[in-house]
Design a protein around this motif. Structure first.
Motif, PDB file in Angstrom:
ATOM      1  N   SER A  29       0.871  -1.166   0.000  1.00 30.19           N
ATOM      2  CA  SER A  29       0.000   0.000   0.000  1.00 30.19           C
ATOM      3  C   SER A  29       0.910   1.218   0.000  1.00 30.19           C
ATOM      4  N   GLY A  30       0.839   1.998  -1.074  1.00 30.51           N
ATOM      5  CA  GLY A  30       1.768   3.114  -1.206  1.00 30.51           C
ATOM      6  C   GLY A  30       3.176   2.554  -1.300  1.00 30.51           C
ATOM      7  N   GLY A  31       4.068   3.050  -0.492  1.00 31.31           N
ATOM      8  CA  GLY A  31       5.436   2.536  -0.482  1.00 31.31           C
ATOM      9  C   GLY A  31       5.703   1.568   0.646  1.00 31.31           C
ATOM     10  N   THR A  32       4.629   1.099   1.316  1.00 39.39           N
ATOM     11  CA  THR A  32       4.794   0.214   2.466  1.00 39.39           C
ATOM     12  C   THR A  32       4.457  -1.229   2.110  1.00 39.39           C
ATOM     13  N   LEU A  33       5.383  -2.117   2.418  1.00 36.37           N
ATOM     14  CA  LEU A  33       5.173  -3.554   2.257  1.00 36.37           C
ATOM     15  C   LEU A  33       4.721  -4.114   3.591  1.00 36.37           C
ATOM     16  N   THR A  34       3.623  -4.853   3.598  1.00 41.11           N
ATOM     17  CA  THR A  34       3.163  -5.541   4.803  1.00 41.11           C
ATOM     18  C   THR A  34       3.312  -7.034   4.578  1.00 41.11           C
ATOM     19  N   VAL A  35       4.058  -7.672   5.467  1.00 43.82           N
ATOM     20  CA  VAL A  35       4.322  -9.108   5.382  1.00 43.82           C
ATOM     21  C   VAL A  35       3.563  -9.797   6.508  1.00 43.82           C
ATOM     22  N   ALA A  36       2.730 -10.778   6.158  1.00 47.86           N
ATOM     23  CA  ALA A  36       1.969 -11.545   7.149  1.00 47.86           C
ATOM     24  C   ALA A  36       2.723 -12.824   7.476  1.00 47.86           C
ATOM     25  N   VAL A  37       2.812 -13.141   8.764  1.00 50.83           N
ATOM     26  CA  VAL A  37       3.521 -14.346   9.189  1.00 50.83           C
ATOM     27  C   VAL A  37       2.664 -15.165  10.142  1.00 50.83           C
ATOM     28  N   GLN A  38       2.968 -16.442  10.177  1.00 46.12           N
ATOM     29  CA  GLN A  38       2.341 -17.380  11.103  1.00 46.12           C
ATOM     30  C   GLN A  38       3.427 -17.808  12.084  1.00 46.12           C
ATOM     31  N   VAL A  39       3.218 -17.546  13.368  1.00 39.83           N
ATOM     32  CA  VAL A  39       4.176 -17.917  14.404  1.00 39.83           C
ATOM     33  C   VAL A  39       3.585 -19.059  15.206  1.00 39.83           C
ATOM     34  N   ARG A  40       4.379 -20.097  15.389  1.00 40.22           N
ATOM     35  CA  ARG A  40       3.928 -21.256  16.161  1.00 40.22           C
ATOM     36  C   ARG A  40       4.846 -21.491  17.350  1.00 40.22           C
ATOM     37  N   ALA A  41       4.257 -21.913  18.455  1.00 44.77           N
ATOM     38  CA  ALA A  41       4.988 -22.267  19.667  1.00 44.77           C
ATOM     39  C   ALA A  41       4.494 -23.636  20.113  1.00 44.77           C
ATOM     40  N   PRO A  42       5.320 -24.381  20.832  1.00 42.87           N
ATOM     41  CA  PRO A  42       4.873 -25.700  21.286  1.00 42.87           C
ATOM     42  C   PRO A  42       3.716 -25.572  22.283  1.00 42.87           C
ATOM     43  N   ALA A  43       2.811 -26.513  22.216  1.00 40.40           N
ATOM     44  CA  ALA A  43       1.676 -26.525  23.144  1.00 40.40           C
ATOM     45  C   ALA A  43       2.171 -26.813  24.565  1.00 40.40           C
ATOM     46  N   ALA A  44       1.448 -26.309  25.538  1.00 38.78           N
ATOM     47  CA  ALA A  44       1.805 -26.558  26.936  1.00 38.78           C
ATOM     48  C   ALA A  44       1.849 -28.054  27.190  1.00 38.78           C
ATOM     49  N   GLY A  45       2.902 -28.506  27.816  1.00 41.26           N
ATOM     50  CA  GLY A  45       3.039 -29.916  28.161  1.00 41.26           C
ATOM     51  C   GLY A  45       3.522 -30.811  27.035  1.00 41.26           C
ATOM     52  N   SER A  46       3.788 -30.236  25.850  1.00 35.91           N
ATOM     53  CA  SER A  46       4.232 -31.067  24.728  1.00 35.91           C
ATOM     54  C   SER A  46       5.711 -31.432  24.883  1.00 35.91           C
ATOM     55  N   PHE A  47       6.093 -32.509  24.219  1.00 39.95           N
ATOM     56  CA  PHE A  47       7.485 -32.927  24.219  1.00 39.95           C
ATOM     57  C   PHE A  47       8.231 -32.120  23.160  1.00 39.95           C
ATOM     58  N   THR A  48       9.350 -31.539  23.544  1.00 35.33           N
ATOM     59  CA  THR A  48      10.156 -30.761  22.605  1.00 35.33           C
ATOM     60  C   THR A  48      11.621 -31.133  22.777  1.00 35.33           C
ATOM     61  N   THR A  49      12.411 -30.818  21.769  1.00 32.47           N
ATOM     62  CA  THR A  49      13.848 -31.013  21.901  1.00 32.47           C
ATOM     63  C   THR A  49      14.373 -29.999  22.907  1.00 32.47           C
ATOM     64  N   GLN A  50      15.336 -30.417  23.690  1.00 34.00           N
ATOM     65  CA  GLN A  50      15.945 -29.522  24.670  1.00 34.00           C
ATOM     66  C   GLN A  50      17.205 -28.932  24.051  1.00 34.00           C
ATOM     67  N   ALA A  51      16.998 -28.018  23.127  1.00 36.79           N
ATOM     68  CA  ALA A  51      18.096 -27.367  22.419  1.00 36.79           C
ATOM     69  C   ALA A  51      17.702 -25.930  22.144  1.00 36.79           C
ATOM     70  N   ILE A  52      18.658 -25.042  22.213  1.00 37.97           N
ATOM     71  CA  ILE A  52      18.396 -23.650  21.890  1.00 37.97           C
ATOM     72  C   ILE A  52      18.154 -23.540  20.391  1.00 37.97           C
ATOM     73  N   THR A  53      17.058 -22.898  20.021  1.00 43.58           N
ATOM     74  CA  THR A  53      16.725 -22.702  18.609  1.00 43.58           C
ATOM     75  C   THR A  53      16.513 -21.213  18.345  1.00 43.58           C
ATOM     76  N   SER A  54      16.605 -20.828  17.088  1.00 41.47           N
ATOM     77  CA  SER A  54      16.392 -19.443  16.671  1.00 41.47           C
ATOM     78  C   SER A  54      15.618 -19.437  15.359  1.00 41.47           C
ATOM     79  N   PRO A  55      14.302 -19.592  15.405  1.00 46.08           N
ATOM     80  CA  PRO A  55      13.497 -19.672  14.174  1.00 46.08           C
ATOM     81  C   PRO A  55      13.576 -18.398  13.342  1.00 46.08           C
ATOM     82  N   TRP A  56      13.592 -18.560  12.023  1.00 45.19           N
ATOM     83  CA  TRP A  56      13.657 -17.426  11.115  1.00 45.19           C
ATOM     84  C   TRP A  56      13.072 -17.800   9.770  1.00 45.19           C
ATOM     85  N   ALA A  57      12.754 -16.776   8.993  1.00 48.06           N
ATOM     86  CA  ALA A  57      12.293 -16.946   7.608  1.00 48.06           C
ATOM     87  C   ALA A  57      12.766 -15.731   6.822  1.00 48.06           C
ATOM     88  N   ILE A  58      13.185 -15.961   5.584  1.00 45.41           N
ATOM     89  CA  ILE A  58      13.576 -14.874   4.686  1.00 45.41           C
ATOM     90  C   ILE A  58      12.828 -15.068   3.375  1.00 45.41           C
TER      91      ILE A  58
END
Length: 87
Positions: A29-58
């Protein structure tokens, strides 16, 4: 970039796996770009890997823009945290 713009969305460091970010759309719109994203997080009590992660998208978007906004699935601005900047 041959007249294109690269947009990076970085969630920052997370203590476990199970987090993700996905670009779902873009609009201009005009000179502005709007980017829509979907962010997901693990559900409470779910099993996850125990590792530091840094999610990204380009994504590559045709055109040049004076500003870029990143919004979530509901159209609300994605909140910036840490020392990064929103542009």
């Amino acid at each position: 970039l041959n007249g294109s713009t690269l947009v990076g969305v970085f969630l920052g460091q997370r203590a476990t796996g199970g987090y993700s970010v996905k670009v779902t759309g873009a609009s201009v719109s005009g000179g502005t770009l709007t980017v829509a994203v979907q962010v997901r997080a693990p559900a409470a009590g779910s099993f996850t890997t125990q590792a530091i992660t840094s999610p990204w998208a380009i994504v590559r978007v045709p055109g040049s823009f004076s500003s870029v906004n990143v919004v979530d699935e509901t159209g609300q601005p994605l909140r910036a945290t840490g020392s990064g900047t929103n542009r």
